[in-house]
Every structure is written in structure tokens, then in C-alpha cells.
Enzyme design. Structure first.
Site, PDB file in Angstrom:
ATOM      1  N   LYS A   1      17.015   0.551   8.432  1.00 23.79           N
ATOM      2  CA  LYS A   1      18.243   0.033   7.812  1.00 23.79           C
ATOM      3  C   LYS A   1      18.457  -1.426   8.216  1.00 23.79           C
ATOM      4  O   LYS A   1      18.826  -2.267   7.387  1.00 23.79           O
ATOM      5  CB  LYS A   1      19.442   0.895   8.231  1.00 23.79           C
ATOM      6  CG  LYS A   1      19.402   2.270   7.558  1.00 23.79           C
ATOM      7  CD  LYS A   1      20.342   3.287   8.166  1.00 23.79           C
ATOM      8  CE  LYS A   1      20.100   4.662   7.554  1.00 23.79           C
ATOM      9  NZ  LYS A   1      20.858   5.747   8.153  1.00 23.79           N
TER      10      LYS A   1
ATOM     11  N   GLN B   1      24.943   6.481  13.168  1.00 27.98           N
ATOM     12  CA  GLN B   1      23.786   7.322  12.853  1.00 27.98           C
ATOM     13  C   GLN B   1      24.021   8.753  13.351  1.00 27.98           C
ATOM     14  O   GLN B   1      24.352   8.969  14.522  1.00 27.98           O
ATOM     15  CB  GLN B   1      22.520   6.719  13.487  1.00 27.98           C
ATOM     16  CG  GLN B   1      21.240   7.431  13.120  1.00 27.98           C
ATOM     17  CD  GLN B   1      20.915   7.354  11.614  1.00 27.98           C
ATOM     18  OE1 GLN B   1      21.037   6.314  11.006  1.00 27.98           O
ATOM     19  NE2 GLN B   1      20.524   8.479  11.037  1.00 27.98           N
TER      20      GLN B   1
ATOM     21  N   ASP C   1      28.653   4.849   4.410  1.00 24.78           N
ATOM     22  CA  ASP C   1      27.914   6.110   4.257  1.00 24.78           C
ATOM     23  C   ASP C   1      28.618   7.038   3.260  1.00 24.78           C
ATOM     24  O   ASP C   1      28.013   7.972   2.742  1.00 24.78           O
ATOM     25  CB  ASP C   1      27.854   6.837   5.615  1.00 24.78           C
ATOM     26  CG  ASP C   1      26.446   6.818   6.197  1.00 24.78           C
ATOM     27  OD1 ASP C   1      25.493   6.530   5.446  1.00 24.78           O
ATOM     28  OD2 ASP C   1      26.304   7.102   7.401  1.00 24.78           O
TER      29      ASP C   1
END
Ligand code: NAP
Length: 296
Positions: free
Chosen positions: A54, A98, A121
Site C-alpha cells: 500500500k 491494518q 477502508d
């Protein structure tokens, strides 16, 4: 019939290139650079790899990436303090924590603490709630489900009025992708581990989204001829000829399915590359929201 291959790598590259151009324009016209904070807790190798890819994507597209690597024994309060600091930082547009987090941390409490305007997200309950409601739109659409829809659109698969079967109902893939499909006027059936006759549902499906996590479970004989098949699964299949001793395969048996389907995504090279591309798109969107707020 031999199916059209839906090339996720090429479609993801197109999305990334569009994001890159918009980021460059934003730098010139608004003197503003989008920023994504990645928060990694502990040293799980898979999570570290995801976070690194990412960060690399950010660098490639001109997005500033700020990495937080926190010890696995961090307290819930200290992790919440990091999220609060990032919520208040005007240079940060997106916050990506994460998952999974260590067991002693309440994952839901951490996700709920992320400012909805920085929830790139798309997992904040308010975003998911808006996704579920008629006439409402989330600020951010979860990345992998959004990637599935973009793949269908780019392949020219009609969604409106289609019979769609989503296999899997997880919070991160199955459920949100089903909600997105019904927002686009598909008739959606959600199948899961307690579904009595999966093949019977699949035989009527114009669109199949497989998000199960079971090696090559869906075979060609279960599909309706001409169906569009999006395979989200990533499974390791033992293969003594491969360097690592395994190769990656999906939830769909590609060989038999591609003889029956009209269009199909390969694994790897299908949904996988879309997830990060859509994250980059969400980060750009978060920067646009922040700019509009500054101006407004
Ligand atoms: P998950 O949370 O384990 O959910 C799996 C779903 O499949 C559950 O809803 C489960 O039903 C259902 N299921 C399990 N066995 C089944 C069966 N025999 N028949 C029908 N349904 C069955 O998995 P996930 O996080 O959604 O991930 C699914 C797959 O996608 C995994 O392979 C994962 O690695 C992959 N993935 C890929 C990406 C990407 O970027 N390409 C991103 C995320 C995930 P129940 O609800 O009844 O248990």
C-alpha cells in the site's frame, strides 16, 4: 464457450493512472498533496507485506504515505490515542489500520474511532449503514467489493436486472458486495456455509461473486452458460513444481469454469490488484472532501 478473461491487472493500472493524474492536478491547482497513514500493530509478516504494498502504491501515485509501526503489546488506550492524533492531523486524509489486530485490542472500538471522513477502508459502521440503506451513499466504499463492481463494469457486464449470486457473507467482502449489487438493481442471492444447495442457486446466476476461501470449490458444471464470474478467493494449492511448493488459486475452478462462463477473473491477476487501486481512489476522494471543507 471460452470465457472472456477480465484482466484485473490492466483495469487496476487504469484506475491507478487516473488517480495519479488527479493527484498531480491537485498538487498544481490546490497546492495540496493527499496523505495516507498506515498503522501496523505487531510483526505479522502477511500484514507487513500488505502495508508495504500500500505504501509503494502511494509513492508511485504521488500520495504521501506515513507509516506507523507499533509494538504488538501496545495498549488499547495508546492505539486509540494514535488514531485520535491522526484524526486531528490536517495533512492526513486517510487512516488505514491494518487488520487483524492483536487479540487484546477491541478491533471494533478502533475502527469506530476513525473519523468517518478518513475511513478509506470503508469499514466504519456509519459507512456500512449508508451502504445498506436505500437512497443513501457511503462516503467510502470498501475496496475489494468496489473492485468487483469496477471489474464487471469494465468488462461490460450488465448489472441492472441481473440475477447475482454472492457466495460468502463476510463483513469485508460478501456482505458489502451484495449490497453494492442490489444498489445497482441486480436481484441478489447471498449464499453461505449453511446454504442447502449452492449449485441450484448458481445455475440461475448471470453474475457470480465467489468470496469463500475454499480452493476451487465452484466448478464449471455449477454455472449458467455465459455467466460473469468474479473470483475473490486467494488460496494456496500445493504444487511441487512451484518454487514455494504451492501456487495461488481462487475459489473457482478456473479451468472448467472458463469453458462455461461468459467472462471470468483469473487468480492471481483478477480482483487482487483492484483492492489497492480502489484504496488509492478512496484516499484521493478523502483529500477532495478535506479540500472542499477547507474552501466551504
Ligand atoms: P471469510 O470471512 O472466511 O468468509 C467466508 C464466507 O464463505 C463465509 O460467509 C462462509 O459462510 C462462506 N463459506 C464457507 N464455506 C462455504 C461453503 N462450503 N459453501 C458456501 N459458503 C461457504 O472470508 P473473506 O474474508 O470474505 O475472504 C474470502 C476469500 O477472499 C478468501 O480466500 C480471502 O483470502 C479472499 N480475499 C481476497 C481479497 C483480495 O483483495 N483479492 C480481499 C479479501 C479477501 P458462513 O458465513 O456461514 O461462515
Amino acid at each position: 464457450m471460452t470465457a472472456q478473461i477480465i484482466d484485473g491487472k490492466a483495469i487496476a493500472a487504469k484506475v491507478r493512472s487516473e488517480v495519479k493524474q488527479s493527484v498531480e492536478r491537485m498538487k498544481v491547482e490546490d497546492n495540496y498533496t493527499p496523505g495516507l497513514a498506515t498503522v501496523l500493530v505487531g510483526e505479522d509478516p502477511a500484514s507487513s507485506t500488505y502495508v508495504r504494498s500500500k505504501q509503494r502504491a502511494c509513492e508511485e501515485l504521488g500520495i504521501r504515505s506515513i507509516g506507523y509501526e507499533l509494538p504488538g503489546d501496545i495498549s488499547q488506550a495508546d492505539l486509540l490515542a494514535v488514531v485520535t492524533e491522526l484524526n486531528n492531523d490536517p495533512q492526513i486524509n486517510g487512516i488505514l489500520v491494518q487488520l487483524p489486530l492483536p487479540k487484546h485490542i477491541d478491533e471494533e472500538a478502533i475502527l469506530n474511532a476513525i473519523s468517518i471522513e478518513k475511513d478509506v477502508d470503508g469499514f466504519h459502521p456509519v459507512n456500512i449503514g449508508r451502504l445498506a440503506m436505500k437512497g443513501r451513499d457511503p462516503l467510502f466504499i470498501p475496496c475489494t467489493p468496489h473492485g468487483c463492481i469496477v471489474l464487471l463494469d469494465e468488462a461490460g457486464v450488465p448489472i441492472k436486472g441481473a440475477e447475482a449470486v454472492v457466495v460468502g457473507r463476510s463483513n469485508i467482502v460478501g456482505l458489502p458486495v451484495a449490497m453494492l449489487l442490489q444498489k445497482r438493481d441486480a436481484t441478489v442471492t447471498i449464499c453461505h456455509s449453511r446454504t442447502k444447495d449452492l449449485a441450484e442457486h448458481l445455475r440461475n446466476a448471470d453474475i457470480v461473486i465467489a468470496a469463500i476461501g475454499r480452493t476451487e470449490m465452484i466448478t464449471g458444471d455449477m454455472l449458467k452458460p455465459g455467466a460473469a464470474v468474479i473470483d475473490v478467493g486467494i488460496n494456496q494449492k500445493p504444487d511441487p513444481t512451484a518454487k514455494r511448493g504451492y501456487r495461488l488459486v481462487g475459489d473457482v475452478d478456473y479451468e472448467s469454469a472458463s469453458e462455461v462462463a461468459g467472462a471470468i477473473t483469473p487468480v492471481p491477476g483478477g480482483v487482487g490488484p483492484m483492492t489497492i487501486a480502489m484504496l488509492m481512489k478512496n484516499t484521493l476522494r478523502a483529500a477532495e472532501i478535506a479540500l472542499a471543507k477547507q474552501e466551504g
